[in-house]
Design an enzyme around this catalytic site. Structure first.
Site, short mmCIF file in Angstrom:
data_model
loop_
_atom_site.label_atom_id
_atom_site.label_comp_id
_atom_site.label_asym_id
_atom_site.label_seq_id
_atom_site.Cartn_x
_atom_site.Cartn_y
_atom_site.Cartn_z
N GLU A 147 7.32 -7.75 65.36
CA GLU A 147 6.50 -6.98 64.46
C GLU A 147 6.59 -7.67 62.98
O GLU A 147 7.64 -7.93 62.39
CB GLU A 147 6.51 -5.81 64.24
CG GLU A 147 5.72 -5.07 63.13
CD GLU A 147 5.88 -3.55 62.72
OE1 GLU A 147 5.23 -3.00 62.07
OE2 GLU A 147 6.65 -3.07 63.65
N ASP A 212 21.84 -2.73 53.75
CA ASP A 212 21.18 -2.88 52.66
C ASP A 212 22.27 -2.23 51.59
O ASP A 212 22.75 -1.31 51.62
CB ASP A 212 19.87 -2.14 52.60
CG ASP A 212 19.23 -2.13 51.29
OD1 ASP A 212 19.49 -2.83 50.42
OD2 ASP A 212 18.46 -1.37 51.09
N ASP A 214 22.43 -1.79 47.54
CA ASP A 214 21.38 -1.74 46.39
C ASP A 214 22.00 -1.24 45.10
O ASP A 214 22.85 -0.34 45.03
CB ASP A 214 20.20 -0.76 46.49
CG ASP A 214 19.03 -0.89 45.46
OD1 ASP A 214 19.61 -0.72 44.16
OD2 ASP A 214 17.88 -1.26 45.99
#
Length: 521
Positions: A147, A212, A214
């Site tokens: 996808e 991730d 951040d």
């Protein structure tokens, strides 16, 4: 973000690429490669093809390499990096206008659709991205059932896009000109065909294990910047996170192929690309996320690190990595406890009341005392016998926990726990900064400077400058020079290519010999 990354030639992955010959494999066939209007969210999209007749036709670039081709050769193709003439003249005209505007005034920035179009046409490494996700020289379901999700300039969000080849992905991105695109999982069938199936019959089967980091998760401890702002001082939190997580993934969990990518502004993403990582279910992903998650709790949590003793080998190793940098990165660069209110936060993390009362009294009499001095005061005051019940071992462990709380990686664990999570593609352009999401060489993480990562307008200007300086120059033997070779993006693309070659070598080596011998193009 390779690192000896200079402005002109960042260091590429120094792998022994060897002379591996490609095995034969038949191309797969899929359903529609055009967009489905029912997949559009938030806004309507015009000029979207409505049938397979409107879909881009495959080009020679889609043809699998011939038997005996070297692995490295599949990345060298004149159909990419601005070599191929795109079908629609308006796209060429818009990109040319953007290049001209950049040459004259530096361009209007990433918000200009022409700038992004020129970037996709001339600089984005679609061929290498395809090989990264395909794991084979010939198109496979690893790519065809993957996808992709596009964010368009009008804020429309298109999910469940799928493409049988990298060339078809490139053509659709050039046609739609998204501001960014994300990569999702590989499904058990073509995502475009999902509406023909029962809901339970459509499910994800594979995706890289991702992490991730951040900078906003460090806002309660960094003092130099906040929110979306970053500088080299606070970027060190990301550097330390890469160093700790990368070694844990490789030494503790046995993964080999970990790709770190700059997010374009204030963070970094890790893609664990090993096959056994890609096929893990959500339960295994949660277990790994839990293994790596140490700092827990929100802004109202007094103590965010609560670990058992003796320390797990992973934590002991992490502490050894981090404590050597504690004085410079935390006490000097951030100076987090200089003020009285900030110093109270430190005192709450210490285990002995008599000691904390004595420290508070001393610091109130010297209100401008630095964080480094206050950290030294803890041991010096403890040695005076100010507390008759002081537990020296507990105090030492509390100081270790403080180092971990201020330096250990702060992960967005939810990103890592689910197979169906989408993550921004490498080499996208951050819409806020205009910087390219380039790879990072984890072995040289300290050399990476996010403020020196090239912006899209800078790269287009570098092409213009190179072309002016070499008006008729081509490569050896009449070869055309890829546009990224003319820019500071070259080292990052070379690093990515080296990473993908190493991954593909292992993927091809894991295939049964019988399967390799049976393949024919």
């Amino acid at each position: 973000m390779p690192h000896s990354v200079s402005d002109t030639e960042p260091a590429a992955l120094r792998a022994d690429d060897g002379d591996i010959e490609l095995s034969d494999a038949p191309p797969i066939e899929h359903g529609m490669d055009n967009c489905d209007d029912s997949d559009i969210e938030q806004a309507d999209i015009k000029a979207m093809p409505s049938s397979t007749a409107d879909a881009p036709k495959s080009s020679a670039a889609d043809t699998p390499p011939t038997k005996g081709t070297k692995l490295e050769a599949i990345f060298d193709d004149d159909d990419e990096y601005g070599m191929e003439e795109d079908q629609d003249p308006k796209f060429l005209a818009a990109a040319a206008a953007a290049m001209e505007q950049t040459a004259v005034s530096g361009g209007s920035g990433v918000s200009d659709p022409g700038i992004m179009l020129a970037f996709y046409q001339r600089l984005f490494p679609f061929r290498i991205l395809f090989q990264w996700l395909n794991h084979s020289p010939a198109p496979s379901n690893d790519f065809g059932h993957r996808e992709f999700a596009f964010t368009l300039a009008n804020e429309a969000y298109l999910r469940y896009q799928a493409f049988s080849t990298g060339d078809l992905l490139r053509r659709d991105i050039i046609r739609l000109n998204p501001t960014r695109f994300e990569i999702g999982p590989v499904y058990n069938t073509n995502p475009r065909d999902r509406k023909q199936l029962r809901k339970a019959a459509f499910f994800p089967v594979e995706k890289e294990l991702v992490f991730d980091i951040d900078m906003t998760d460090y806002d309660d401890i960094r003092t130099c910047c906040d929110k979306a702002k970053i500088c080299n001082k606070c970027w060190s939190f990301v550097t330390m996170a890469i160093q700790v997580i990368d070694v844990a993934l490789k030494e503790d969990l046995g993964f080999k192929h970990v790709l770190w990518v700059y997010s374009g502004r204030r963070g970094a993403h890790a893609w664990v690309c090993d096959q056994r990582a890609r096929v893990m279910d959500d339960q295994k992903r949660r277990a790994i996320a839990s293994y790596l998650e140490v700092v827990k709790g929100g802004s109202n949590t007094n103590k965010k690190v609560n670990v058992k003793r003796p320390l797990h080998p992973h934590l002991a190793r992490s502490l050894d990595i981090l404590k050597e940098m504690f004085k410079t990165r935390i006490l000097e660069d951030q100076d987090p406890w200089r003020g009285a209110q900030q110093a109270e936060k430190l005192l709450r993390l210490l285990p002995d009341k008599a000691l904390t009362d004595g420290l508070r009294k001393k610091w109130e009499s010297q209100p401008d005392r630095s964080s480094w001095s206050k950290w030294e005061d803890i041991d010096s005051l403890a040695k005076t016998g100010i507390s008759k019940n002081l537990d020296a071992k507990l105090l030492r462990e509390s100081k270790q926990d403080i180092i971990l709380e201020y330096m250990y990686p702060r992960l967005d664990a939810e990103v890592s726990k689910h197979l169906n999570h989408l993550l921004k593609s490498p080499f996208c352009v951050h819409p806020g900064t205009g910087r390219v999401c380039v790879p990072i060489d984890a072995s040289r993480a300290e050399e990476f400077d996010p403020l020196q990562v090239p912006t899209v307008t800078q790269l287009l200007d570098e092409i213009n400058q190179w072309d002016r300086a070499h008006p008729k120059v081509e490569g050896e033997a009449g070869e055309k020079i890829p546009d990224y070779d003319k820019t500071s993006l070259k080292g990052y693309v070379d690093f990515f290519k080296g990473f993908v070659i190493r991954l593909m070598k292992e993927e091809m080596g894991q295939r049964p010999k019988k399967e390799l011998n049976a393949m024919e193009y």
